[in-house]
Design an enzyme around this catalytic site. Structure first.
Site, PDB file in Angstrom:
ATOM      1  N   ASP A   1       0.806  -1.221   0.000  1.00  0.00           N
ATOM      2  CA  ASP A   1       0.000   0.000   0.000  1.00  0.00           C
ATOM      3  C   ASP A   1       0.841   1.273   0.000  1.00  0.00           C
ATOM      4  OD1 ASP A   1      -1.985  -1.831   0.279  1.00  0.00           O
ATOM      5  OD2 ASP A   1      -2.928  -0.893   2.032  1.00  0.00           O
TER       6      ASP A   1
ATOM      7  N   HIS B   1       3.689  -2.371   3.074  1.00  0.00           N
ATOM      8  CA  HIS B   1       3.749  -1.030   2.475  1.00  0.00           C
ATOM      9  C   HIS B   1       5.038  -0.888   1.686  1.00  0.00           C
ATOM     10  CE1 HIS B   1       0.824  -0.644   5.718  1.00  0.00           C
ATOM     11  NE2 HIS B   1       0.290   0.356   5.027  1.00  0.00           N
TER      12      HIS B   1
HETATM   13 NI    NI Z   1      -2.678   2.982   3.299  1.00  0.00          NI
END
Ligand code: NI
Length: 461
Positions: A284, A426
């Site tokens: 992400d 991430h």
């Molecule tokens: Ni996010």
């Protein structure tokens, strides 16, 4: 002598007239006794025969190879206005005209003599590529201005070959492709709140086996293959579109869009294998100038596929990275423009976050995202009903953003592992990229295959 024959002939005339009358009477009585018992008597008060109609046919305003037909009857009890299209090719037109003829016959037969009846047909034409058209005929029957019947009829026309194409022909009779379409539809319906009323229909039953006849109500456009399904509530019909890029490879070659082979929403060559163990890795908040390329390199080393939930503002800065994600067979998903907590935003702000990001992804990659992840996983019914894509959450949180430690990320991603897991990471933190090689080695050793979120969705229903 001169008068007698005259008298005789007049007598003869009178005699033959009465004989004729008696004969006519017998024929009439005989008819009433001998007529078929199911032949309706009372309906003769309504125009049991088709009313006089006026048919006009002109070239279609938009598509030169089609004709707009208006067929109207303006009588007192059974008027109608039918607007449909013809193709100028004999076989397709015969089928369309047969359908129209049957509609009219049924309408006149079912009409009530005592009320004002009305029948209308409206037709929508949807083009696909240069020479394909979907015709959607919407029939409505009114009595005293109240709708008593409604029906949709779908035709798909191949103008180059001058033939109508069935759904089975569209998929080249491929049962496996039918199965995939059904799975995509069921996944889409199961995940989107706007399809809630479809979740009770037979199509969604767990033991459902797809039949060709369940998919006849379809249209094809350059954006989507759309199916119409009947619900048990209002609205009575719901359209469920599948993005063309998700289904293009399932179509018979003659009907495929010439797309660049880069969108990996669902790889059509992907074989559903229930015996395999799968996980979906998700990254992400990127793309990031240095972390994302390293993540992509490591994924390539293990031939692993992942899904990247990108921020629109970062795609705008690094369109080449968004492009690389897609071209290497990964899935790209919408993660909003500025990463806000959506439940605190107005409807307009939510849609703005969403739409700007989708547009940036299309602009950078030519690919339309088919899944969405709300920032912080924060969503509610209002957010879900506003957005057209299903929200994808996760089942394993590596908390990589918090500890920023490669070893901890490896540990989290490996110890809580389960089949069909969605792992959250991430691609904006260097330790995450550093952990990935070890994470993938562990997954491989444990017999897991890394797939995209949309591929995983094909299994999880
Ligand atoms: Ni996010």
């Amino acid at each position: 002598m001169s008068q007698k024959p005259t008298l005789n002939s007049r007598k003869l005339q009178i005699q033959s007239l009465s004989i004729l009358s008696v004969l006519a009477l017998f024929i009439t009585i005989g008819y009433f006794f001998l007529r078929e018992p199911n032949e309706p008597l009372s309906k003769t008060t309504v125009a049991n025969v088709l009313p006089e109609s006026i048919i006009t046919q002109i070239q279609h305003a938009q598509y030169a190879e089609l004709y707009d037909v208006t067929d109207t009857a303006d009588n007192a009890t059974t008027p109608y206005t039918l607007r449909y299209v013809l193709t100028g090719a004999s076989l397709p037109d015969a089928l369309i005209e047969d359908y129209i003829k049957e509609l009219k016959k049924q309408y006149v037969n079912d009409a009530e003599a005592s009320v004002q009846n009305n029948l209308t047909v409206q037709t929508t034409v949807i083009p696909y590529q240069q020479s394909f058209y979907s015709f959607v005929l919407h029939k409505r029957v009114l009595q005293q201005n109240v709708q008593v019947a409604s029906e949709m009829k779908y035709f798909f026309y191949d103008a180059a070959e001058q033939k109508l194409v069935t759904f089975k022909q569209l998929l080249a009779h491929d049962e496996a492709h039918l199965q995939t379409i059904a799975t995509l539809l069921r996944t889409t319906i199961a995940q989107a709140p706007q399809y809630a009323s479809l979740q009770q229909v037979a199509f969604m039953a767990p033991n459902y086996v797809p039949r060709w006849s369940d998919f006849e109500q379809f249209t094809l456009s350059d954006e989507a293959l759309t199916f119409t399904f009947a619900t048990n509530s209002t609205p009575a019909l719901l359209d469920v579109p599948l993005p063309i890029k998700a289904v293009n490879d399932l179509l018979a070659p003659a009907y495929q869009l010439p797309l660049p082979k880069m969108a990996n929403v669902v790889d059509a060559t992907y074989v559903l294998d229930e015996t395999k163990k799968r996980v979906a890795l998700t990254f992400d908040d990127g793309p990031h100038a240095t972390v994302t390329p390293q993540v992509l390199d490591t994924l390539r080393k293990y031939d692993a596929k992942a899904t990247f939930y990108v921020l629109g503002n970062k795609v705008q800065v690094h369109p080449e990275l968004a492009q690389r994600i897609v071209s290497e067979g990964h899935e790209i998903g919408n993660h909003t423009w500025t990463h806000p907590n959506l439940v605190r935003l107005s409807d307009e702000e939510i849609l703005n976050e969403y739409n700007r990001t989708t547009e940036a992804i299309i602009e950078a990659t030519g690919y339309t995202p088919s899944t969405f992840r709300p920032p912080y996983g924060s969503t509610n019914d209002r957010v879900e009903s506003l957005l057209p894509l299903p929200s994808v959450m996760w089942s394993i949180d590596t908390l990589d953003w918090k500890h920023r430690n490669a070893n901890t990320t490896v540990y989290k991603a490996s110890t809580m592992l389960h089949n069909n897991a969605i792992i959250l990471m991430h691609d904006i933190h260097q330790p995450t990229a550093d952990a990935l090689d070890h994470v993938l080695a562990n997954l491989q050793a444990a017999g897991f295959e890394c797939v995209t979120v949309s591929e995983l969705n094909m299994y999880v229903q």
